[in-house]
Scaffold this motif. Structure first.
Motif, PDB file in Angstrom:
ATOM      1  N   GLN A  91       0.839  -1.199   0.000  1.00  0.00           N
ATOM      2  CA  GLN A  91       0.000   0.000   0.000  1.00  0.00           C
ATOM      3  C   GLN A  91       0.867   1.240   0.000  1.00  0.00           C
ATOM      4  O   GLN A  91       1.948   1.247   0.573  1.00  0.00           O
ATOM      5  CB  GLN A  91      -0.866   0.024   1.248  1.00  0.00           C
ATOM      6  CG  GLN A  91      -1.710  -1.216   1.468  1.00  0.00           C
ATOM      7  CD  GLN A  91      -1.884  -1.491   2.942  1.00  0.00           C
ATOM      8  OE1 GLN A  91      -2.327  -0.621   3.694  1.00  0.00           O
ATOM      9  NE2 GLN A  91      -1.508  -2.660   3.381  1.00  0.00           N
TER      10      GLN A  91
ATOM     11  N   ASN B  46      -4.273  10.221  -3.294  1.00  0.00           N
ATOM     12  CA  ASN B  46      -4.453   8.983  -4.044  1.00  0.00           C
ATOM     13  C   ASN B  46      -3.771   7.851  -3.298  1.00  0.00           C
ATOM     14  O   ASN B  46      -2.751   8.051  -2.637  1.00  0.00           O
ATOM     15  CB  ASN B  46      -3.864   9.115  -5.455  1.00  0.00           C
ATOM     16  CG  ASN B  46      -4.716   9.984  -6.348  1.00  0.00           C
ATOM     17  OD1 ASN B  46      -4.546  11.202  -6.393  1.00  0.00           O
ATOM     18  ND2 ASN B  46      -5.652   9.365  -7.040  1.00  0.00           N
ATOM     19  N   TYR B  47      -4.337   6.681  -3.411  1.00  0.00           N
ATOM     20  CA  TYR B  47      -3.771   5.536  -2.702  1.00  0.00           C
ATOM     21  C   TYR B  47      -3.627   4.366  -3.664  1.00  0.00           C
ATOM     22  O   TYR B  47      -4.229   4.339  -4.732  1.00  0.00           O
ATOM     23  CB  TYR B  47      -4.677   5.136  -1.529  1.00  0.00           C
ATOM     24  CG  TYR B  47      -6.009   4.577  -1.975  1.00  0.00           C
ATOM     25  CD1 TYR B  47      -7.084   5.419  -2.235  1.00  0.00           C
ATOM     26  CD2 TYR B  47      -6.178   3.205  -2.161  1.00  0.00           C
ATOM     27  CE1 TYR B  47      -8.292   4.911  -2.675  1.00  0.00           C
ATOM     28  CE2 TYR B  47      -7.388   2.697  -2.598  1.00  0.00           C
ATOM     29  CZ  TYR B  47      -8.442   3.565  -2.857  1.00  0.00           C
ATOM     30  OH  TYR B  47      -9.636   3.065  -3.305  1.00  0.00           O
ATOM     31  N   SER B  48      -2.809   3.435  -3.271  1.00  0.00           N
ATOM     32  CA  SER B  48      -2.704   2.197  -4.036  1.00  0.00           C
ATOM     33  C   SER B  48      -2.838   1.037  -3.065  1.00  0.00           C
ATOM     34  O   SER B  48      -2.198   1.020  -2.017  1.00  0.00           O
ATOM     35  CB  SER B  48      -1.367   2.110  -4.766  1.00  0.00           C
ATOM     36  OG  SER B  48      -0.309   2.022  -3.852  1.00  0.00           O
ATOM     37  N   SER B  49      -3.717   0.132  -3.421  1.00  0.00           N
ATOM     38  CA  SER B  49      -3.921  -1.048  -2.603  1.00  0.00           C
ATOM     39  C   SER B  49      -4.657  -2.078  -3.431  1.00  0.00           C
ATOM     40  O   SER B  49      -5.527  -1.722  -4.228  1.00  0.00           O
ATOM     41  CB  SER B  49      -4.742  -0.720  -1.357  1.00  0.00           C
ATOM     42  OG  SER B  49      -5.020  -1.898  -0.625  1.00  0.00           O
ATOM     43  N   SER B  50      -4.308  -3.315  -3.237  1.00  0.00           N
ATOM     44  CA  SER B  50      -4.944  -4.375  -4.014  1.00  0.00           C
ATOM     45  C   SER B  50      -6.172  -4.959  -3.317  1.00  0.00           C
ATOM     46  O   SER B  50      -6.856  -5.787  -3.867  1.00  0.00           O
ATOM     47  CB  SER B  50      -3.930  -5.492  -4.272  1.00  0.00           C
ATOM     48  OG  SER B  50      -3.449  -6.001  -3.045  1.00  0.00           O
TER      49      SER B  50
ATOM     50  N   SER C 251      -9.519  -4.120  -0.281  1.00  0.00           N
ATOM     51  CA  SER C 251     -10.384  -3.039   0.184  1.00  0.00           C
ATOM     52  C   SER C 251      -9.665  -2.241   1.271  1.00  0.00           C
ATOM     53  O   SER C 251      -8.822  -2.763   1.989  1.00  0.00           O
ATOM     54  CB  SER C 251     -11.682  -3.621   0.731  1.00  0.00           C
ATOM     55  OG  SER C 251     -11.418  -4.483   1.807  1.00  0.00           O
TER      56      SER C 251
ATOM     57  N   LYS D 280     -13.409   4.853  -5.863  1.00  0.00           N
ATOM     58  CA  LYS D 280     -12.690   3.592  -6.002  1.00  0.00           C
ATOM     59  C   LYS D 280     -12.022   3.456  -7.371  1.00  0.00           C
ATOM     60  O   LYS D 280     -10.892   2.977  -7.475  1.00  0.00           O
ATOM     61  CB  LYS D 280     -13.643   2.411  -5.772  1.00  0.00           C
ATOM     62  CG  LYS D 280     -12.961   1.068  -5.709  1.00  0.00           C
ATOM     63  CD  LYS D 280     -13.947  -0.031  -5.352  1.00  0.00           C
ATOM     64  CE  LYS D 280     -13.239  -1.379  -5.261  1.00  0.00           C
ATOM     65  NZ  LYS D 280     -14.186  -2.467  -4.882  1.00  0.00           N
ATOM     66  N   SER D 281     -12.700   3.896  -8.418  1.00  0.00           N
ATOM     67  CA  SER D 281     -12.147   3.744  -9.763  1.00  0.00           C
ATOM     68  C   SER D 281     -10.896   4.606  -9.955  1.00  0.00           C
ATOM     69  O   SER D 281      -9.979   4.230 -10.692  1.00  0.00           O
ATOM     70  CB  SER D 281     -13.199   4.100 -10.814  1.00  0.00           C
ATOM     71  OG  SER D 281     -13.584   5.459 -10.690  1.00  0.00           O
TER      72      SER D 281
ATOM     73  N   THR E 140      -9.078   5.579  -7.324  1.00  0.00           N
ATOM     74  CA  THR E 140      -8.302   5.343  -6.080  1.00  0.00           C
ATOM     75  C   THR E 140      -7.931   6.664  -5.427  1.00  0.00           C
ATOM     76  O   THR E 140      -6.752   6.940  -5.135  1.00  0.00           O
ATOM     77  CB  THR E 140      -7.041   4.488  -6.343  1.00  0.00           C
ATOM     78  OG1 THR E 140      -6.187   5.145  -7.281  1.00  0.00           O
ATOM     79  CG2 THR E 140      -7.421   3.118  -6.858  1.00  0.00           C
ATOM     80  N   SER E 141      -8.949   7.480  -5.221  1.00  0.00           N
ATOM     81  CA  SER E 141      -8.708   8.788  -4.621  1.00  0.00           C
ATOM     82  C   SER E 141      -9.612   8.998  -3.420  1.00  0.00           C
ATOM     83  O   SER E 141     -10.663   8.360  -3.272  1.00  0.00           O
ATOM     84  CB  SER E 141      -8.944   9.896  -5.652  1.00  0.00           C
ATOM     85  OG  SER E 141     -10.310   9.976  -5.997  1.00  0.00           O
TER      86      SER E 141
ATOM     87  N   THR F  15      -5.635  -1.458   5.230  1.00  0.00           N
ATOM     88  CA  THR F  15      -6.352  -2.355   4.335  1.00  0.00           C
ATOM     89  C   THR F  15      -7.642  -2.877   4.923  1.00  0.00           C
ATOM     90  O   THR F  15      -8.535  -3.268   4.200  1.00  0.00           O
ATOM     91  CB  THR F  15      -5.493  -3.564   3.951  1.00  0.00           C
ATOM     92  OG1 THR F  15      -5.210  -4.310   5.131  1.00  0.00           O
ATOM     93  CG2 THR F  15      -4.204  -3.133   3.304  1.00  0.00           C
TER      94      THR F  15
END
Lengths: 112, 115
Positions: B2, B24-28, B30, B69-70, B72-73, B95
């Motif tokens: 993340q 903005n975030y990155s995570s695979s 929820s 979600k689309s 990631t913000s 997460t």
């Protein structure tokens, strides 16, 4: 309103000395954390503690660091043989479950 | 892994103007998302949180944020800022997948409200 309390608010120590930072988490919380914020930088995770043991630690949290919950209320962070680069604001946090974490006011550690 | 990116390190704005602080975030998996505020020489105070449900969340002091979600913000907004809003703002993610619940913070955005 319950809050996380940290003592002392400011600690100055000489390089090579040991320091203990103290925290009293909110009483019914189950998860406890230490974070660090070097001046001008982002807040970094150090360690999490659950069920009387470390549940996760970061790369920063090496053998120099240890945590303890000695009496069911206090939560301490011990830093052995402090270095200049350990100077930072240290935040304790606690939470009940999958909710938000509550942070203390922080301890500013200055290593000289 | 993340990560959280706050796109603006400093945002100067005049009093009573609207403001948006971007995150903005990155995570695979929820995520749970948070905005914290840090006033000078103080600790971190929760502004608002997204755990589930409505993507528009309202927090304290008139702030709100929208989870997208689309994209990631999780941008933070306030329609009219006050001098007292001058502070450092941190976006954070965990997460929520049954892990320890540690927070990953962004670099922070300094909001400077000018009279």
């Amino acid at each position: 309103e319950p809050e996380v309390t940290q003592t002392p608010s400011h600690q100055v120590t000489q390089m090579g000395q040991e320091v203990i930072l103290r925290c009293v988490p909110i009483s019914n919380h189950l998860y406890f954390y230490w974070y660090r914020q070097i001046l001008g930088q982002k807040v970094e995770f150090l360690v999490s503690f659950y069920n009387n043991e470390i549940s996760e630690k970061s790369e920063i949290f090496d053998d120099q660091f240890s945590v303890e919950r000695p009496d069911g209320s206090n939560f301490t962070l011990k830093i052995r043989s402090t270095k200049l680069e350990d100077s930072a604001m240290y935040f304790c946090a606690s939470k009940q479950g999958r909710t938000e974490a509550f942070f203390g006011q922080g301890t500013r550690l200055t290593v000289v | 892994a993340q990560s959280v990116t706050q796109l603006d390190s400093q945002v100067p704005v005049f009093e009573e103007a609207p403001v948006e602080l971007r995150c903005n975030y990155s995570s695979s998996v929820s995520v749970y998302l948070f905005w914290y505020v840090q006033y000078p020489n103080q600790g971190l105070q929760l502004l608002l949180k997204y755990l589930s449900g409505s993507t528009l969340v309202k927090g304290i002091n008139g702030f709100e944020a929208e989870f997208n979600k689309s994209q990631t913000s999780f941008h933070l907004r306030k329609p009219s800022v006050h001098i007292s809003d001058t502070a450092e703002y941190f976006c954070a993610v965990n997460t929520g997948s049954g892990n320890t619940g540690k927070l990953i913070f962004g670099q922070g955005t300094t909001l400077q409200v000018k009279p």
